[in-house]
Design an enzyme around this catalytic site. Structure first.
Site, PDB file in Angstrom:
ATOM      1  N   CYS A 144     -34.159  66.303  47.974  1.00 23.46           N
ATOM      2  CA  CYS A 144     -33.783  64.944  47.677  1.00 23.46           C
ATOM      3  C   CYS A 144     -34.614  64.438  46.503  1.00 23.46           C
ATOM      4  CB  CYS A 144     -34.001  64.068  48.898  1.00 23.46           C
ATOM      5  SG  CYS A 144     -33.514  62.417  48.496  1.00 23.46           S
ATOM      6  N   HIS A 171     -34.238  61.560  44.694  1.00 22.66           N
ATOM      7  CA  HIS A 171     -34.639  60.140  44.689  1.00 22.66           C
ATOM      8  C   HIS A 171     -35.864  59.971  45.579  1.00 22.66           C
ATOM      9  CE1 HIS A 171     -32.902  59.135  48.715  1.00 22.66           C
ATOM     10  NE2 HIS A 171     -33.629  58.046  48.603  1.00 22.66           N
ATOM     11  N   SER A 173     -31.114  65.605  43.146  1.00 27.15           N
ATOM     12  CA  SER A 173     -30.733  67.011  43.341  1.00 27.15           C
ATOM     13  C   SER A 173     -29.351  67.266  42.739  1.00 27.15           C
ATOM     14  CB  SER A 173     -30.745  67.369  44.830  1.00 27.15           C
ATOM     15  OG  SER A 173     -29.961  66.457  45.567  1.00 27.15           O
ATOM     16  N   ASP A 229     -24.703  57.883  47.965  1.00 30.81           N
ATOM     17  CA  ASP A 229     -25.958  57.706  47.247  1.00 30.81           C
ATOM     18  C   ASP A 229     -25.811  56.553  46.254  1.00 30.81           C
ATOM     19  OD1 ASP A 229     -28.403  57.970  46.013  1.00 30.81           O
ATOM     20  OD2 ASP A 229     -28.263  60.144  45.810  1.00 30.81           O
TER      21      ASP A 229
HETATM   22  O1  LIG Z   1     -31.531  62.062  44.960  1.00 29.20           O
HETATM   23  C1  LIG Z   1     -31.149  62.937  45.759  1.00 29.20           C
HETATM   24  O2  LIG Z   1     -31.271  64.133  45.511  1.00 29.20           O
HETATM   25  C2  LIG Z   1     -30.588  62.510  47.064  1.00 29.20           C
HETATM   26  N1  LIG Z   1     -30.288  61.125  47.258  1.00 29.20           N
HETATM   27  C3  LIG Z   1     -29.487  61.063  48.483  1.00 29.20           C
HETATM   28  C4  LIG Z   1     -28.774  62.385  48.511  1.00 29.20           C
HETATM   29  C5  LIG Z   1     -29.708  63.365  47.853  1.00 29.20           C
HETATM   30  O3  LIG Z   1     -30.467  64.019  48.837  1.00 29.20           O
END
Ligand SMILES: O=C(O)[C@H]1NCC[C@@H]1O
Length: 353
Positions: free
Chosen positions: A106, A108, A274, A268
Site C-alpha cells: 500500500c 499511500h 502500488s 481509493d
Molecule cells: O496506495 C496504495 O497502494 C493503496 N491505497 C489503497 C489501495 C492500495 O493498497
C-alpha cells in the site's frame, strides 16, 4: 460556569467500557484514510511479516472489523498495524487492512507511515533533508525517504519492490460488457488496467458507483479467468483490484488520471501508490516511458496527485522488472481511543453496501 466551560476544562476521559482500549492515529494521503494502530492490539505471532499477515487473518480478524467497519470506520476505511520485521535492515514491519482483509502493498500507507515513523520516533536521529525509513511490507522491503527539516516532516518518496508487467492484452469475458482487453501488472500487488472509455466512462467525471461497478466486473472476470503467479511467494499471487485509467499512457508532462477499485469494491481516494508502481512498470514495459522520466498520476476521485518514475531495471524471478519511485504527501487528521461495551450488539462492526 457554562456547560461549555465545564466540558472545555475537563480532561477527556474514557467512557464506560470493558476490555482493552484501541488507540489509533488517523492520517490521509491524497484523501485516502490511514488508521495507524497505536496500541491495544494483542501480540501478533509469526516469524515473518507474511506469516504475521496469516496470523491476523486467522486469529485477530474481529479487530480489523472493529477498526475498519462502521460505526468506528466506514466502507472505504484503510488501516495499518505496525509489527516487528524479521529483516535486519527494516525499521518496522507493517500489515495493511481494508474492508475485506489484508493487502500485500500500500503506497499511500507507506507515504503516511514514513512521516509517522519519524514524528513518533520509530527511527533514531532523523537526518535532513531526508530521513530514510525502511518499511517491511508483506510484499517485501520498501525504502521510504521522508523530507525532514527544522524538526518537521513533509513529503515522502519511496522505492518499491520490483514491479513488472505480468501480461498485456489479455482478453477476458466481463459480465454485462462482453470481451474486454486488460493489462495485468504487479506493483507489490496485482492490478488489472483498462481504459475507462471501454465502458463509456470517464475516471474524473463519471459517477463513482458506475466506475466501481465496471471495475468490479473486470476484477471478478480476471480472478476467474487468469491464473496469477508471483516468483517469490504464493501469498502475493492474487488480484487486488482493477484500475480504470484515462488512457493517457504515452509520456506527457500532463497528469494522467486513474481510479483504483480494490478489495471488496473499495475505492481509493488517492492515485494509489502500488497502482502507480504497477502502471509505471507497464508503461516502461511498453516502451512508453524511459528510466527517470517522471509522470504525474492524479486520482479520479479527489484530484490528488502522486509522481512516479522507473529508476532502475531489475529482475523478479524470470520477469524483467523495474524499481519504481513514487512520491506524495500525507497529513494527520487526529487520534482516537476506541472502546467496546459488552452489551453492544454492533460492537464488532457492520458495513452498508
Ligand atoms: O496506495 C496504495 O497502494 C493503496 N491505497 C489503497 C489501495 C492500495 O493498497
Amino acid at each position: 460556569h457554562s456547560i461549555r466551560e465545564y466540558l472545555n476544562q475537563m480532561e477527556l476521559q474514557l467512557p464506560p467500557h470493558e476490555g482493552e482500549e484501541l488507540s489509533v492515529v488517523d492520517m490521509h494521503t491524497g484523501g485516502e484514510p490511514l488508521r495507524i494502530i497505536h496500541s491495544g492490539y494483542p501480540e501478533v505471532k509469526g516469524d515473518s511479516v507474511l506469516s504475521k499477515r496469516r496470523y491476523v487473518r486467522e486469529h485477530l480478524d474481529h479487530l480489523r472489523r472493529v477498526l475498519m467497519y462502521e460505526p468506528r470506520g466506514h466502507y472505504d476505511m484503510y488501516g495499518a498495524l505496525i509489527v516487528d520485521s524479521e529483516v535486519p535492515e527494516a525499521d518496522l514491519g507493517v500489515l495493511f487492512m481494508h474492508n475485506e482483509g489484508y493487502s500485500t502493498m500500500c503506497g499511500h500507507a507507506v507515504i503516511a507511515l514514513g512521516r509517522f515513523a519519524v514524528d513518533y520516533k520509530l527511527v533514531k536521529e532523523p537526518q535532513s533533508p531526508e530521513t530514510q525509513v525502511n518499511i517491511h511490507c508483506p510484499c517485501g522491503l520498501v525504502k521510504a525517504f521522508v523530507e525532514y527539516s527544522d524538526g518537521k516532516t513533509g513529503g515522502v518518496r519511496f522505492l518499491s519492490v520490483p514491479a513488472f508487467a505480468f501480461a498485456t492484452d489479455v482478453k477476458v469475458t466481463v459480465e454485462r460488457f462482453g470481451e474486454v482487453t486488460v493489462d495485468i501488472s504487479y506493483g507489490g500487488a496485482f492490478y488489472a488496467f483498462v481504459d475507462a472509455q471501454r465502458f463509456g466512462l470517464d475516471v474524473t467525471k463519471s459517477r463513482t458507483r458506475d466506475l466501481v461497478d465496471a471495475a468490479t466486473a473486470v476484477t471478478n472476470a480476471v480472478k476467474c479467468q487468469v491464473k496469477l503467479h508471483h516468483p517469490t511467494s504464493d501469498d502475493l499471487a492474487f488480484l487486488y483490484g482493477t484500475i480504470l485509467t484515462d488512457g493517457k499512457d504515452n509520456y506527457s508532462s500532463d497528469p494522467t488520471a486513474n481510479i483504483c477499485v480494490f478489495a471488496e469494491a473499495q475505492v481509493d481516494r488517492s492515485p494509489t501508490g502500488s497502482g502507480v508502481t504497477a502502471r509505471v512498470a507497464l508503461q516502461y514495459h511498453k516502451g512508453l516511458i524511459q528510466l527517470n522520466q517522471t509522470r504525474t498520476f492524479q486520482s479520479g476521485a479527489t484530484e490528488s496527485q502522486f509522481t512516479g518514475k522507473a529508476v532502475e531495471e531489475t529482475k523478479c524471478g524470470d520477469f524483467k522488472a523495474v524499481v519504481v519511485e513514487v512520491a506524495g504527501r500525507a497529513f494527520y487528521t487526529g487520534v482516537s481511543r476506541f472502546v467496546q461495551e459488552p452489551d453492544d450488539k454492533l460492537t464488532h462492526g457492520f458495513l452498508l453496501k
